[in-house]
Design a protein around this motif. Structure first.
Motif, PDB file in Angstrom:
ATOM      1  N   GLY A   1      -5.668   1.651   6.355  1.00  0.00           N
ATOM      2  CA  GLY A   1      -5.389   0.891   5.148  1.00  0.00           C
ATOM      3  C   GLY A   1      -4.758  -0.464   5.363  1.00  0.00           C
ATOM      4  N   SER A   2      -4.366  -0.801   6.600  1.00  0.00           N
ATOM      5  CA  SER A   2      -3.591  -2.030   6.822  1.00  0.00           C
ATOM      6  C   SER A   2      -4.265  -3.043   7.727  1.00  0.00           C
ATOM      7  N   ASN A   3      -5.522  -2.809   8.086  1.00  0.00           N
ATOM      8  CA  ASN A   3      -6.287  -3.748   8.915  1.00  0.00           C
ATOM      9  C   ASN A   3      -5.627  -4.036  10.258  1.00  0.00           C
ATOM     10  N   GLU A   4      -5.085  -2.972  10.852  1.00  0.00           N
ATOM     11  CA  GLU A   4      -4.484  -3.114  12.179  1.00  0.00           C
ATOM     12  C   GLU A   4      -5.536  -2.916  13.263  1.00  0.00           C
TER      13      GLU A   4
ATOM     14  N   LEU B   1      -6.601   4.973   3.098  1.00  0.00           N
ATOM     15  CA  LEU B   1      -7.391   3.779   2.851  1.00  0.00           C
ATOM     16  C   LEU B   1      -6.607   2.879   1.892  1.00  0.00           C
ATOM     17  N   ARG B   2      -7.128   1.703   1.613  1.00  0.00           N
ATOM     18  CA  ARG B   2      -6.394   0.779   0.750  1.00  0.00           C
ATOM     19  C   ARG B   2      -7.062   0.695  -0.619  1.00  0.00           C
ATOM     20  N   PRO B   3      -6.371   1.143  -1.681  1.00  0.00           N
ATOM     21  CA  PRO B   3      -6.921   0.993  -3.028  1.00  0.00           C
ATOM     22  C   PRO B   3      -6.958  -0.472  -3.417  1.00  0.00           C
ATOM     23  N   MET B   4      -7.935  -0.837  -4.236  1.00  0.00           N
ATOM     24  CA  MET B   4      -8.175  -2.232  -4.576  1.00  0.00           C
ATOM     25  C   MET B   4      -7.925  -2.558  -6.042  1.00  0.00           C
ATOM     26  N   GLY B   5      -7.285  -1.650  -6.777  1.00  0.00           N
ATOM     27  CA  GLY B   5      -7.015  -1.911  -8.185  1.00  0.00           C
ATOM     28  C   GLY B   5      -6.193  -3.159  -8.403  1.00  0.00           C
TER      29      GLY B   5
ATOM     30  N   GLY C   1       0.830  -1.204   0.000  1.00  0.00           N
ATOM     31  CA  GLY C   1       0.000   0.000   0.000  1.00  0.00           C
ATOM     32  C   GLY C   1       0.859   1.245   0.000  1.00  0.00           C
ATOM     33  N   HIS C   2       0.412   2.255   0.709  1.00  0.00           N
ATOM     34  CA  HIS C   2       1.111   3.534   0.725  1.00  0.00           C
ATOM     35  C   HIS C   2       2.358   3.486   1.619  1.00  0.00           C
TER      36      HIS C   2
ATOM     37  N   LEU D   1       3.677   4.464   4.495  1.00  0.00           N
ATOM     38  CA  LEU D   1       3.142   5.040   5.734  1.00  0.00           C
ATOM     39  C   LEU D   1       4.204   5.792   6.522  1.00  0.00           C
ATOM     40  N   VAL D   2       5.431   5.342   6.458  1.00  0.00           N
ATOM     41  CA  VAL D   2       6.496   6.038   7.187  1.00  0.00           C
ATOM     42  C   VAL D   2       6.645   7.454   6.658  1.00  0.00           C
ATOM     43  N   ALA D   3       6.647   7.603   5.340  1.00  0.00           N
ATOM     44  CA  ALA D   3       6.753   8.937   4.741  1.00  0.00           C
ATOM     45  C   ALA D   3       5.536   9.785   5.073  1.00  0.00           C
ATOM     46  N   LEU D   4       4.357   9.165   5.072  1.00  0.00           N
ATOM     47  CA  LEU D   4       3.141   9.920   5.382  1.00  0.00           C
ATOM     48  C   LEU D   4       3.115  10.362   6.846  1.00  0.00           C
TER      49      LEU D   4
END
Length: 393
Positions: A45-48, A359-363, A26-27, A29-32
């Motif tokens: 986005g990671s279902n934690e 969120l998690r894109p599903m493409g 996914g994205h 996250l550390v940078a975000l």
């Protein structure tokens, strides 16, 4: 002189690896987190598990800090004994892994290869395809059930059973399934396993099993849990291990137990299968603090029950709020919901990222008109909904 770039090295890799694409987490996250600052990023986005691990697990990690210069128990014996007691199996039926991801990959390494087939459903967990390709085996992807108003595209168990042929060595099934949130009940599971040839290994990925609503579960406040009748017949495949020696069940401590940062998973299977898997297991593959934390977490059933009940309450509330906004929210028995946003999905997802909501894109799963939303705590869900209202205005 050769370029020594990725293409040069890929040409020298094994055939299965040449066709492989790395797992997409996914994205970044550390940078975000650096961009938005601690506490300002809404990570859905990671279902934690937003409620975190048991306090006992945290204390167990701290108690291990003066032993960091020592190797951990290579057998993980104490954790295996605790798991054996929990599931009613022998310790010889348990294999520990660095997350269930490692175990799913190793199952294909051990039991499939060139000329073999591995069967799994479309819209199943991405690691099923990765494991198959890395082993050099052939993927037999079975079409999922049609998407309906009531349910996203879940596993078609009859079609999966029908796809099993003479070259099928492994079948991967997830219950509940990531990313769709779909599930099937006890009778459907029994009927499916009865159709599978005894020489074909069935891997049942139950990463989210603790979160499935079952009869008798109560809310964090002590009342009946919202949605408790949604899956009254849900049952783990663990209870069928004795009847089906070709059955493997994988579990994780990353979801309901809130220990994603420690990366611990395990599988339950026949002792003979586990013994063969042990030949490939990396030495000391689960670290000391992780072993201690997971053992402690197993001993705190009240914390697990509370986290699962709070997740169910917030899942129901979030699903209702999204539905009220005219969005198609599919039923789920996990800590996430799959939501259909239609043609505007990519724009909405990007706009939410710009506001610090992940969120998690599903493409990558072939569900490009959907986003997977982790069920956060009440505050995280409120912030998500406020951001969503703003970007859809």
């Amino acid at each position: 002189m050769p370029a020594f770039d990725e293409a040069w090295f890929a040409a020298r890799a094994q055939a299965g690896v040449q066709r492989l694409r790395a797992y997409d987490p996914g994205h970044d996250l550390v940078a975000l987190r650096r961009k938005f600052g601690a506490g300002h990023l809404v990570e859905l986005g990671s279902n934690e598990n937003p409620y975190g691990p048991s306090p006992r697990a945290k204390a167990a990690v701290l108690a291990q800090l003066d032993q960091l210069h020592r190797y951990p128990d290579p057998l993980g014996a104490d954790l295996k004994r605790a798991l054996a007691a929990k599931h009613g199996v022998a310790t010889a039926q348990i294999l520990l892994g660095n997350g269930s991801h490692e175990l799913l990959m190793q199952l294909a390494q051990v039991f499939a290869g060139p000329g073999d087939e591995v069967v799994f459903s479309r819209y199943g967990f991405a690691v099923f395809a990765l494991a198959t390709q890395a082993a050099g085996a052939t993927m037999r992807i079975v079409e999922a059930l049609p998407r309906s108003a009531a349910m996203p595209a879940g596993h078609d168990l009859d079609a999966i059973a029908a796809a099993i042929g003479p070259q099928t060595r492994l079948v991967y099934v997830a219950n509940p399934n990531n990313p769709t949130g779909t599930w099937f009940g006890r009778e459907a599971l029994r009927a499916f396993l009865a159709k599978v040839p005894g020489e074909t290994i069935v891997v049942m990925d139950e990463a989210y099993a603790e979160m499935a609503d079952v009869q008798g579960r109560t809310s964090a406040a002590g009342g009946r849990m919202p949605g408790a009748a949604d899956a009254p017949d849900f049952a783990s495949a663990v209870e069928l291990l004795a009847a089906y020696p070709n059955l493997v069940v994988t579990r994780t401590f990353s979801k309901a137990y809130g220990l994603a940062g420690l990366r611990v998973g395990y599988l339950l299977a026949a002792p003979g299968l586990v013994a063969v898997m042990e030949r490939l297991r990396e030495s000391f593959n689960v670290n000391g603090p992780a072993l201690a934390a997971c053992e402690a977490a197993l001993g705190d059933e009240a914390h697990l029950a509370s986290a699962c009940a709070r997740n169910a309450e917030q899942r129901a509330a979030l699903s209702a709020a999204l539905s009220e906004r005219g969005l198609r929210v599919f039923p789920s028995q996990t800590n996430f919901v799959l939501v259909e946003f239609g043609a505007d999905t990519a724009r909405i997802e990007a706009a939410l990222i710009a506001r610090g909501v992940v969120l998690r894109p599903m493409g990558g799963y072939g569900l490009g008109d959907c986003l997977r939303i982790t069920v956060g705590d009440a505050d995280e869900n409120r912030r998500l909904l406020a951001a969503l209202d703003a970007v859809r205005a």
